[in-house]
Motif scaffolding. Structure first.
Motif, PDB file in Angstrom:
ATOM      1  N   UNK A 275      36.443  36.112  48.418  1.00  0.00           N
ATOM      2  CA  UNK A 275      37.462  36.824  47.639  1.00  0.00           C
ATOM      3  C   UNK A 275      36.910  38.172  47.179  1.00  0.00           C
ATOM      4  N   UNK A 276      36.971  39.164  48.064  1.00  0.00           N
ATOM      5  CA  UNK A 276      36.443  40.482  47.735  1.00  0.00           C
ATOM      6  C   UNK A 276      37.078  41.533  48.633  1.00  0.00           C
ATOM      7  N   UNK A 277      36.876  42.773  48.223  1.00  0.00           N
ATOM      8  CA  UNK A 277      37.371  43.909  48.979  1.00  0.00           C
ATOM      9  C   UNK A 277      36.366  45.049  48.827  1.00  0.00           C
ATOM     10  N   UNK A 278      35.941  45.668  49.930  1.00  0.00           N
ATOM     11  CA  UNK A 278      36.188  45.286  51.327  1.00  0.00           C
ATOM     12  C   UNK A 278      35.260  44.145  51.731  1.00  0.00           C
ATOM     13  N   UNK A 279      35.605  43.473  52.824  1.00  0.00           N
ATOM     14  CA  UNK A 279      34.695  42.469  53.354  1.00  0.00           C
ATOM     15  C   UNK A 279      35.123  41.035  53.217  1.00  0.00           C
ATOM     16  N   UNK A 280      36.408  40.763  53.178  1.00  0.00           N
ATOM     17  CA  UNK A 280      36.880  39.380  53.017  1.00  0.00           C
ATOM     18  C   UNK A 280      36.371  38.450  54.119  1.00  0.00           C
ATOM     19  N   UNK A 339      44.697  53.310  39.275  1.00  0.00           N
ATOM     20  CA  UNK A 339      45.714  52.278  39.450  1.00  0.00           C
ATOM     21  C   UNK A 339      45.420  51.567  40.758  1.00  0.00           C
ATOM     22  N   UNK A 340      45.315  50.246  40.736  1.00  0.00           N
ATOM     23  CA  UNK A 340      44.937  49.505  41.945  1.00  0.00           C
ATOM     24  C   UNK A 340      45.651  48.162  41.989  1.00  0.00           C
ATOM     25  N   UNK A 341      45.620  47.557  43.173  1.00  0.00           N
ATOM     26  CA  UNK A 341      46.191  46.219  43.349  1.00  0.00           C
ATOM     27  C   UNK A 341      45.222  45.180  42.810  1.00  0.00           C
ATOM     28  N   UNK A 342      45.753  44.142  42.199  1.00  0.00           N
ATOM     29  CA  UNK A 342      44.931  43.067  41.667  1.00  0.00           C
ATOM     30  C   UNK A 342      44.790  41.944  42.688  1.00  0.00           C
ATOM     31  N   UNK A 343      43.975  40.958  42.350  1.00  0.00           N
ATOM     32  CA  UNK A 343      43.851  39.773  43.198  1.00  0.00           C
ATOM     33  C   UNK A 343      42.470  39.567  43.772  1.00  0.00           C
ATOM     34  N   UNK A 344      41.754  40.670  44.088  1.00  0.00           N
ATOM     35  CA  UNK A 344      40.404  40.549  44.627  1.00  0.00           C
ATOM     36  C   UNK A 344      39.475  41.527  43.917  1.00  0.00           C
ATOM     37  N   UNK A 345      38.243  41.087  43.645  1.00  0.00           N
ATOM     38  CA  UNK A 345      37.250  42.009  43.107  1.00  0.00           C
ATOM     39  C   UNK A 345      36.927  43.041  44.193  1.00  0.00           C
ATOM     40  N   UNK A 346      36.768  44.282  43.768  1.00  0.00           N
ATOM     41  CA  UNK A 346      36.553  45.364  44.722  1.00  0.00           C
ATOM     42  C   UNK A 346      35.232  46.061  44.411  1.00  0.00           C
ATOM     43  N   UNK A 347      34.542  46.451  45.472  1.00  0.00           N
ATOM     44  CA  UNK A 347      33.276  47.173  45.339  1.00  0.00           C
ATOM     45  C   UNK A 347      33.499  48.587  45.869  1.00  0.00           C
ATOM     46  N   UNK A 348      33.665  49.517  44.934  1.00  0.00           N
ATOM     47  CA  UNK A 348      34.053  50.886  45.279  1.00  0.00           C
ATOM     48  C   UNK A 348      32.842  51.792  45.349  1.00  0.00           C
ATOM     49  N   UNK A 349      32.745  52.593  46.410  1.00  0.00           N
ATOM     50  CA  UNK A 349      31.653  53.544  46.550  1.00  0.00           C
ATOM     51  C   UNK A 349      31.830  54.689  45.558  1.00  0.00           C
ATOM     52  N   UNK A 386      37.146  44.746  38.603  1.00  0.00           N
ATOM     53  CA  UNK A 386      37.522  43.338  38.429  1.00  0.00           C
ATOM     54  C   UNK A 386      38.841  42.996  39.108  1.00  0.00           C
ATOM     55  N   UNK A 387      38.935  41.766  39.596  1.00  0.00           N
ATOM     56  CA  UNK A 387      40.113  41.318  40.337  1.00  0.00           C
ATOM     57  C   UNK A 387      41.382  41.414  39.519  1.00  0.00           C
ATOM     58  N   UNK A 388      41.286  41.188  38.211  1.00  0.00           N
ATOM     59  CA  UNK A 388      42.479  41.137  37.364  1.00  0.00           C
ATOM     60  C   UNK A 388      42.871  42.498  36.791  1.00  0.00           C
ATOM     61  N   UNK A 389      42.073  43.530  37.042  1.00  0.00           N
ATOM     62  CA  UNK A 389      42.330  44.838  36.422  1.00  0.00           C
ATOM     63  C   UNK A 389      43.129  45.728  37.358  1.00  0.00           C
ATOM     64  N   UNK A 390      44.410  45.932  37.035  1.00  0.00           N
ATOM     65  CA  UNK A 390      45.253  46.811  37.841  1.00  0.00           C
ATOM     66  C   UNK A 390      45.219  48.241  37.356  1.00  0.00           C
ATOM     67  N   UNK A 391      45.044  48.417  36.070  1.00  0.00           N
ATOM     68  CA  UNK A 391      44.978  49.760  35.479  1.00  0.00           C
ATOM     69  C   UNK A 391      43.629  49.899  34.776  1.00  0.00           C
ATOM     70  N   UNK A 392      42.831  50.849  35.241  1.00  0.00           N
ATOM     71  CA  UNK A 392      41.509  51.084  34.654  1.00  0.00           C
ATOM     72  C   UNK A 392      41.485  52.497  34.083  1.00  0.00           C
ATOM     73  N   UNK A 393      41.139  52.609  32.816  1.00  0.00           N
ATOM     74  CA  UNK A 393      41.087  53.908  32.155  1.00  0.00           C
ATOM     75  C   UNK A 393      39.666  54.445  32.170  1.00  0.00           C
ATOM     76  N   UNK A 394      39.520  55.690  31.729  1.00  0.00           N
ATOM     77  CA  UNK A 394      38.198  56.301  31.671  1.00  0.00           C
ATOM     78  C   UNK A 394      37.335  55.716  30.558  1.00  0.00           C
ATOM     79  N   UNK A 395      37.942  54.986  29.632  1.00  0.00           N
ATOM     80  CA  UNK A 395      37.181  54.375  28.539  1.00  0.00           C
ATOM     81  C   UNK A 395      36.708  52.962  28.873  1.00  0.00           C
TER      82      UNK A 395
END
Length: 414
Positions: A275-280, A339-349, A386-395
């Motif tokens: 359960x991850x993105x990218x690399x399921x 703003x991102x889709x939820x459901x999978x933890x993501x590892x962003x460069x 995080x998988x559950x975070x659809x909206x992430x702010x700068x704080x």
């Protein structure tokens, strides 16, 4: 489907050191000691002077000072590398140089700048305490002292102390040999004539570079066509290595033959999909009586690169004896809301930089797609979204895996 934590725990547990090797001292730089190393020789090897000056008996100079210096005869000298000095007769001093043997009978050294030489005598203007400016035998290291426990990272300082023990080589965990199998009818090597629809097998080079960077020895097999029998033969050949990494062919397309090829090679999957993105579509198995980890990574270059970082690199570091095989982690905040889709933890460069208030700021790569090769250039960290975070702010405070050495502001924030 496994979570990242579950997959990481299971995979890492399957990696173990594969044997020991004796390596020349300089070749051991940057690696980890595999055994405890104890001192065979004392440091210093003998009582010696820490400064240029005069070897004295401290009890004979009580009361000496600037106003009432004591004048005594000079009895010979002791220099570094010279013949061992004779014993110091009472009522005399000996000229001595840094690193030279302290003569028998002397117990202190008066600094040269606190003296005035006059022919065969010298004026001493201080009353030293016993052991002043003296390095006693074994004061740094006594015979039998444990100075390099197993798991010690061997830097220049450690190499210096090992050399002081007359060691020309050290015992390390053997570098793991990692077989790299890239699959796909479209793959060609650098320099091969291009054909319609073909691409360079960049994953082979990226994975080999990642293996080298982790401390392993890459063994890149020829690209494998999308045919079950050919893939199975390549996997059987790859099992001669300590670790097998397969890139591509592990998903659910009509030409993804790796899972069936693993079965044909006598390898049963432990799991498939994380359960991850990218690399399921990551698969994991153990072969040769559970001694060889076999990992199937996605064919998309970014997915392959990220999943290697998360699941293969820590295992290779463990095989090398690294007591902390996982990447260092730090707290970061984003340079802009996301703003991102939820459901999978993501590892962003991301690239990292400091903010005015001392926080560590992550600027995400503009292209986070799993096929965007240029998004791998200049990456400092993988930011965990995080998988559950659809909206992430700068704080919002996020966790990041630090991928390369960074300035002090990053280390201070970790």
């Amino acid at each position: 489907m496994k979570t990242v934590a579950e997959a990481s725990t299971e995979i890492l547990a399957s990696f173990e050191p594969v044997g020991l090797e004796r390596v020349s001292l300089l070749a051991a730089l940057g690696r980890f000691s595999a055994v405890d190393v104890r001192a065979a020789a004392a440091l210093p090897a003998f009582d010696q002077s820490a400064m240029d000056g005069y070897a004295v008996r401290a009890s004979e100079l009580r009361g000496a000072n600037e106003e009432t210096p004591v004048t005594v005869p000079v009895h010979g000298e002791s220099r570094a590398g010279g013949e061992p000095p004779s014993a110091l007769p009472p009522g005399t001093v000996m000229r001595i140089f840094t690193g030279a043997m302290l003569p028998e009978g002397a117990d202190a050294v008066v600094l040269q700048e606190d003296t005035q030489r006059e022919g065969d005598t010298v004026q001493l203007r201080v009353a030293p305490k016993a052991d002043a400016n003296v390095r006693r035998q074994g004061s740094d290291l006594s015979v039998g002292d444990l100075f390099c426990p197993a798991g010690t990272l061997l830097g220049a300082g450690e190499i210096a102390v090992l050399a002081s023990q007359d060691l020309a080589s050290v015992t390390l965990h053997r570098r793991p040999r990692v077989a790299i199998v890239c699959t796909g009818d479209e793959l060609r090597d650098i320099g091969e004539p291009a054909r319609a629809g073909s691409i360079v097998s960049t994953n082979a080079y990226a994975l080999a570079a990642q293996v080298l960077e982790a401390g392993g020895e890459p063994w890149v097999l020829p690209a494998v066509r999308d045919k079950r029998s050919i893939a199975a033969d390549a996997i059987r050949q790859a099992l001669a290595a300590d670790v097998v990494v397969i890139s591509g062919g592990v998903s659910v397309g009509d030409y993804d033959v790796v899972r069936d090829a693993l079965t044909d090679a006598g390898i049963a999957l432990s799991f498939w999909k994380i359960q991850m993105k990218p690399g399921k579509p990551v698969s994991f198995a153990r072969a040769r009586n559970d001694r060889v980890p076999v990992l199937g990574l996605p064919g998309n270059p970014v997915s392959s690169w990220v999943t290697f970082e998360l699941f293969v690199r820590p295992g290779l570091r463990k095989m090398l004896g690294d007591p902390q095989p996982q990447r260092r982690r730090a707290e970061v905040c984003l340079s802009a809301p996301l703003q991102r889709s939820t459901g999978r933890v993501e590892f962003a460069r991301a690239r990292l930089s400091p903010s005015a208030d001392g926080r560590l700021v992550a600027q995400l790569a503009a292209r986070q797609g799993s096929g965007s090769l240029p998004a791998l250039i200049g990456v400092d960290a993988l930011v965990v979204l995080p998988a559950e975070s659809g909206q992430i702010t700068r704080d919002d405070v996020l966790e990041a895996l630090i991928l390369r050495e960074l300035p002090d502001f990053v280390r201070a924030g970790s």
